[in-house]
Design a protein around this motif. Structure first.
Motif, mmCIF file in Angstrom:
data_model
loop_
_atom_site.group_PDB
_atom_site.id
_atom_site.type_symbol
_atom_site.label_atom_id
_atom_site.label_comp_id
_atom_site.label_asym_id
_atom_site.label_seq_id
_atom_site.Cartn_x
_atom_site.Cartn_y
_atom_site.Cartn_z
ATOM 1 N N GLU A 127 1.484 -1.086 -5.385
ATOM 2 C CA GLU A 127 0.519 -0.694 -4.457
ATOM 3 C C GLU A 127 -0.711 -0.375 -5.255
ATOM 4 O O GLU A 127 -0.848 -0.117 -6.442
ATOM 5 C CB GLU A 127 1.314 0.638 -4.059
ATOM 6 C CG GLU A 127 2.361 0.593 -3.148
ATOM 7 C CD GLU A 127 2.046 -0.219 -1.815
ATOM 8 O OE1 GLU A 127 0.962 0.001 -1.471
ATOM 9 O OE2 GLU A 127 2.921 -0.713 -1.225
ATOM 10 N N SER A 128 -1.642 -0.801 -4.240
ATOM 11 C CA SER A 128 -3.135 -0.372 -4.819
ATOM 12 C C SER A 128 -3.230 0.919 -4.022
ATOM 13 O O SER A 128 -4.144 0.701 -3.098
ATOM 14 C CB SER A 128 -3.803 -1.398 -4.645
ATOM 15 O OG SER A 128 -3.921 -2.509 -5.450
ATOM 16 N N THR A 162 -11.877 -3.030 -8.565
ATOM 17 C CA THR A 162 -13.293 -3.363 -8.215
ATOM 18 C C THR A 162 -13.995 -2.118 -7.599
ATOM 19 O O THR A 162 -13.312 -1.518 -6.755
ATOM 20 C CB THR A 162 -13.498 -4.445 -7.714
ATOM 21 O OG1 THR A 162 -12.659 -4.603 -6.266
ATOM 22 C CG2 THR A 162 -12.999 -5.703 -8.471
ATOM 23 N N ASN A 163 -15.130 -2.186 -7.343
ATOM 24 C CA ASN A 163 -15.893 -1.226 -6.478
ATOM 25 C C ASN A 163 -15.642 -1.345 -5.027
ATOM 26 O O ASN A 163 -15.523 -0.489 -4.319
ATOM 27 C CB ASN A 163 -17.661 -1.024 -7.001
ATOM 28 C CG ASN A 163 -17.810 -0.845 -8.097
ATOM 29 O OD1 ASN A 163 -17.378 0.092 -8.517
ATOM 30 N ND2 ASN A 163 -18.988 -1.269 -8.546
ATOM 31 N N HIS A 164 -15.659 -2.735 -4.756
ATOM 32 C CA HIS A 164 -15.360 -2.957 -3.206
ATOM 33 C C HIS A 164 -13.671 -2.465 -2.923
ATOM 34 O O HIS A 164 -13.463 -2.015 -1.936
ATOM 35 C CB HIS A 164 -15.106 -4.706 -3.014
ATOM 36 C CG HIS A 164 -14.824 -4.933 -1.620
ATOM 37 N ND1 HIS A 164 -13.603 -5.306 -1.138
ATOM 38 C CD2 HIS A 164 -15.639 -5.359 -0.569
ATOM 39 C CE1 HIS A 164 -13.554 -5.579 -0.026
ATOM 40 N NE2 HIS A 164 -14.996 -5.617 0.537
ATOM 41 N N CYS A 205 -5.392 -5.599 -2.592
ATOM 42 C CA CYS A 205 -4.410 -6.387 -3.205
ATOM 43 C C CYS A 205 -4.251 -6.049 -4.359
ATOM 44 O O CYS A 205 -5.338 -6.282 -5.219
ATOM 45 C CB CYS A 205 -4.328 -7.733 -2.628
ATOM 46 S SG CYS A 205 -4.555 -7.976 -0.626
ATOM 47 N N CYS A 206 -3.062 -6.338 -4.991
ATOM 48 C CA CYS A 206 -2.844 -6.352 -6.409
ATOM 49 C C CYS A 206 -2.656 -7.896 -6.947
ATOM 50 O O CYS A 206 -1.880 -8.469 -6.430
ATOM 51 C CB CYS A 206 -1.420 -5.649 -6.835
ATOM 52 S SG CYS A 206 -1.102 -5.466 -8.533
ATOM 53 N N GLY A 243 -5.254 -6.198 -11.385
ATOM 54 C CA GLY A 243 -5.841 -5.380 -10.811
ATOM 55 C C GLY A 243 -6.076 -5.189 -9.140
ATOM 56 O O GLY A 243 -5.463 -6.035 -8.750
ATOM 57 N N CYS A 244 -6.721 -4.171 -8.594
ATOM 58 C CA CYS A 244 -6.670 -4.014 -7.167
ATOM 59 C C CYS A 244 -7.979 -4.694 -6.801
ATOM 60 O O CYS A 244 -9.415 -4.156 -7.031
ATOM 61 C CB CYS A 244 -6.802 -2.548 -6.825
ATOM 62 S SG CYS A 244 -5.285 -1.787 -7.357
#
Length: 228
Positions: free
Chosen positions: A159-160, A171-173, A192-193, A226-227
């Protein structure tokens, strides 16, 4: 005299410079649930070779006497189980503050998730890299690939979820999207991961002319997740 348990740690070289980020989610959640048991945090620095403790200031950590822009701080995002609206109700021509049984029109009681749900146990399900070994024989490619027989490709899953800690490489987004997701659960999905860094592998194989070729294939191995 309190019992201490390790929350997080970092291994550093003496030449490194910059911010140190530690995950203290478990402690912050404990403080929210049990505010009277806030005993603070203890930071210690040990030499890696012999485990000898040294003064953090001598190790280069900037304390309260340092520049204001370099002061340590804690970032936390708190969510109440319910926001109780305190309204001004009129009785007999006089206004006084009280908890009204029915909120006025156009006012809503906001109910969101309890912060305790984002505990350290939930973080175990956070976006991360998992083991995946790809066998070229299982794919039926053993007749034209000479070496290697397979490779560790890895994959990203889990999960993110908020809070997106530093190890999630968000990311900032993705951070903004997560916040918007809390507001509009049904319309905006979670980030999403996905792989954020990929490495290459070298493959020795036969081409169509039966010549032996050594080629480096890019973006074959997941190095970090990463997310996004």
């Amino acid at each position: 005299d309190s019992d201490l348990f390790l929350l997080n740690g970092r291994t550093l070289w003496a030449s490194e410079e910059g911010w140190l980020v530690f995950d203290i989610t478990a402690t912050s959640n404990h403080w929210v649930v049990n505010p009277r048991h806030n005993l603070g945090l203890q930071l210690s620095v040990e030499i890696w070779m012999d485990g000898q403790s040294i003064n953090p200031k001598l190790a280069g950590l900037i304390g309260r006497q340092g520049n204001q822009n370099n002061q340590s701080f804690m970032v936390a995002f708190f969510m109440a189980m319910a926001v109780h609206l305190r309204s001004i109700c009129s009785t007999g021509g006089k206004q006084h503050s009280q908890n009204c049984s029915k909120p006025p029109k156009n006012q809503e009681v906001l109910r969101v998730t309890n912060v305790a749900e984002n505990s350290s146990s939930d973080q175990r399900q956070a976006c991360k890299k998992h083991v995946l070994y790809v066998s070229f024989r299982d794919l039926g490619w053993q007749d034209w690939i000479i070496a290697p027989e397979g490779y560790a490709a890895y994959y990203c899953e889990e999960e993110s979820t908020f809070p997106l800690n530093s190890y999630m490489n968000a990311t900032n987004h993705a951070i903004v999207q997560t916040l918007v997701h809390f507001i509009n659960l049904d319309t905006v999905p979670k980030p999403c991961c996905t792989p954020t860094q990929l490495n290459a592998i070298s493959v020795l194989y036969f081409n169509d002319s039966s010549n032996v070729i050594l080629k480096k294939y890019r973006n074959m191995v997941v190095q970090a997740c990463g997310c996004h």
